[in-house]
Design a protein around this motif. Structure first.
Motif, PDB file in Angstrom:
ATOM      1  N   THR A  61       0.709   7.506  -6.271  1.00  0.00           N
ATOM      2  CA  THR A  61       0.322   6.876  -7.533  1.00  0.00           C
ATOM      3  C   THR A  61       0.811   7.657  -8.748  1.00  0.00           C
ATOM      4  OG1 THR A  61      -1.806   8.035  -7.482  1.00  0.00           O
ATOM      5  CG2 THR A  61      -1.735   5.833  -6.521  1.00  0.00           C
ATOM      6  N   TRP A  74       1.173   3.505  -3.037  1.00  0.00           N
ATOM      7  CA  TRP A  74       0.034   4.337  -3.410  1.00  0.00           C
ATOM      8  C   TRP A  74      -0.048   5.593  -2.550  1.00  0.00           C
ATOM      9  CZ3 TRP A  74      -1.671   2.339  -7.748  1.00  0.00           C
ATOM     10  CH2 TRP A  74      -1.606   0.970  -7.936  1.00  0.00           C
ATOM     11  N   TRP A 129       0.823  -1.210   0.000  1.00  0.00           N
ATOM     12  CA  TRP A 129       0.000   0.000   0.000  1.00  0.00           C
ATOM     13  C   TRP A 129       0.857   1.260   0.000  1.00  0.00           C
ATOM     14  CZ3 TRP A 129       0.431   3.665   3.780  1.00  0.00           C
ATOM     15  CH2 TRP A 129       1.124   3.293   4.939  1.00  0.00           C
ATOM     16  N   PHE A 138      -3.096  10.118  -1.806  1.00  0.00           N
ATOM     17  CA  PHE A 138      -2.680   8.972  -2.620  1.00  0.00           C
ATOM     18  C   PHE A 138      -1.801   9.420  -3.788  1.00  0.00           C
ATOM     19  CE2 PHE A 138      -6.520   7.542  -0.460  1.00  0.00           C
ATOM     20  CZ  PHE A 138      -6.123   6.317   0.029  1.00  0.00           C
TER      21      PHE A 138
END
Length: 443
Positions: free
Chosen positions: A317, A39, A36, A314
């Protein structure tokens, strides 16, 4: 593409340090993030103490400044009972901000930017203290409020170019996008949390205390700037004066560098043609009335900044992308498509989803436009580039209010919104096709 632009773009394309980049080499790059973490927001710039201090101060002032942004129009409306006077006050703040942002950009290129930040942040803090004194003393004068607002925005105009231009001296070129994502996320969070906090505090502590809280928060900024390293101008720049000629040089520099020109035009296209906030009250009262006008209005205004905050959280990304030009083009096209979807939506919750998606696209655009301005310009021009950037960011949505308000009256609000979104997509794609410099730009 002319010679000056080719040299700038070539440096960026090969991944070398940006022109004027003087930051010392930082820690070795981290291992590729897994799970994770890849991201999540890229926090590499926070490992650099100078940038971390500057960014940390923004956390406090992002909320504090919104307390004053709510308190001033509230106090003016309480005094006059007129929304027109609230609008006049906004204009009183816009004009000095535009003038002093352009001048402040020129100043930032010829003086130590740390010293300029100290002076201007102190000036903003003093202005907030004056706001507190007039409210606590029961002055109740619109003229006094408008003078203080003009003074505050003049200091902000002087401060913003120096603050933004300094980032390229605190982090290396490959971390500029991540640094912009960190800063933009904090500012967008302030746009959400600040007004909510102001609304909760006004009935409890009153308007004077909101001004005082902002003034105290600004002291944190002054302390953070005091701990920054010196940020002197490039050799020879200090001998120049910051006048009209230097401001004009900045505009000539933009016109001679297609990447910079297109980055400004991309923001103008997105904001002027595709920012529909002037139609939110009418849409809340007519299209989304079954869900409750107050609820609808609050959701419409909150959706874009909430989307931007989510995009920032986020940002891992996208913040490591090297094709900065393509990212700007894609983000503006996505903004236009989301706004079009919002205009076609008769369901409130679907409309909020489209606006939140537009907010994510706006965050991506902000991150990479900011990185381009810092990497594609030489250090001796960065202040002036940031001055123009401040004017474009402040002026674009206000022009959009006029354009969309007029179009909404003529064609209806939903048609005006959807039409504006389609124009954004069409014009941005046409610009990208006609001028390849932006889509080819990379670091």
């Amino acid at each position: 593409m002319d010679t000056s632009e080719s040299s700038t773009s070539d440096s960026a394309t090969t991944g070398d340090s940006a022109p004027g980049q003087s930051v010392a080499p930082g820690p070795a790059g981290p291992a590729p993030r897994r799970g994770w973490r890849r991201w999540a927001m890229d926090t590499r710039p926070l490992r650099r103490p100078a940038y971390r201090r500057l960014w940390s101060s923004t956390i406090v002032t992002a909320v504090g400044s919104q307390l004053t942004a709510v308190a001033v129009p509230k106090q003016i409306y309480d005094i006059t009972g007129s929304s027109a006077w609230v609008g006049y006050a906004s204009l009183a703040g816009l004009v000095p901000m535009v003038v002093f942002a352009l001048w402040g950009g020129a100043i930032a290129d010829v003086v130590d930017r740390r010293k300029l930040l100290l002076v201007t942040n102190s000036g903003i803090a003093v202005t907030s203290v004056l706001f507190w004194l007039q409210a606590a003393g029961g002055v109740d004068s619109v003229a006094v409020l408008m003078v203080l607002l003009a003074l505050q925005q003049a200091f902000f105009g002087l401060n913003s170019p120096a603050r933004n231009a300094s980032i390229a001296r605190l982090v290396p070129a490959e971390e500029l996008a991540a640094a912009n994502a960190l800063g933009s996320t904090v500012m967008q969070t302030g746009l959400v949390a600040g007004p909510l906090l102001a609304g909760a505090l006004i009935p409890v502590v009153g308007l004077p205390e909101l001004y005082l809280i902002d003034a105290l928060a600004l002291c944190v900024t002054v302390w953070a700037v005091l701990r920054l390293p010196a940020l002197p101008p490039p050799a020879g720049a200090a001998a120049r004066r910051a006048g009209v000629r230097q401001i004009a040089e900045g505009f000539r520099y933009i016109s001679g560098h297609k990447v910079l020109l297109l980055s400004f035009l991309a923001d103008i296209v997105a904001m002027v043609l595709g920012m529909p906030r002037a139609l939110f009250p009418q849409l809340a009262a007519e299209t989304y009335a079954p869900w409750g006008e107050g609820l609808a209005l609050g959701l419409l205004f909150a959706a874009i900044p909430i989307g931007a905050v989510l995009g920032g959280l986020f940002s891992g990304t996208f913040s490591r992308a090297r094709r900065h030009g393509l990212m700007v083009i894609g983000a503006v096209v996505a903004w236009g498509a989301a706004v079009t979807g919002f205009g076609l939506s008769g369901n409130l919750w679907l409309a909020v989803v489209f606006l939140a998606a537009a907010g994510v696209a706006d965050m991506v655009s902000m991150v990479f436009r900011g990185a381009i301005l810092l990497s594609a310009a030489t250090d001796e021009m960065r202040g002036r580039m940031q001055g123009v950037f401040t004017v474009v960011v402040a002026g674009g949505p206000r022009l959009a209010d006029v354009l969309h308000g007029t179009a909404g009256s003529a064609f209806g609000p939903r048609a005006a919104v959807a039409g504006g979104g389609l124009l954004v997509v069409t014009v941005m794609l046409a610009l990208a096709a006609a001028v390849p410099a932006l889509r080819r730009y990379r670091i």
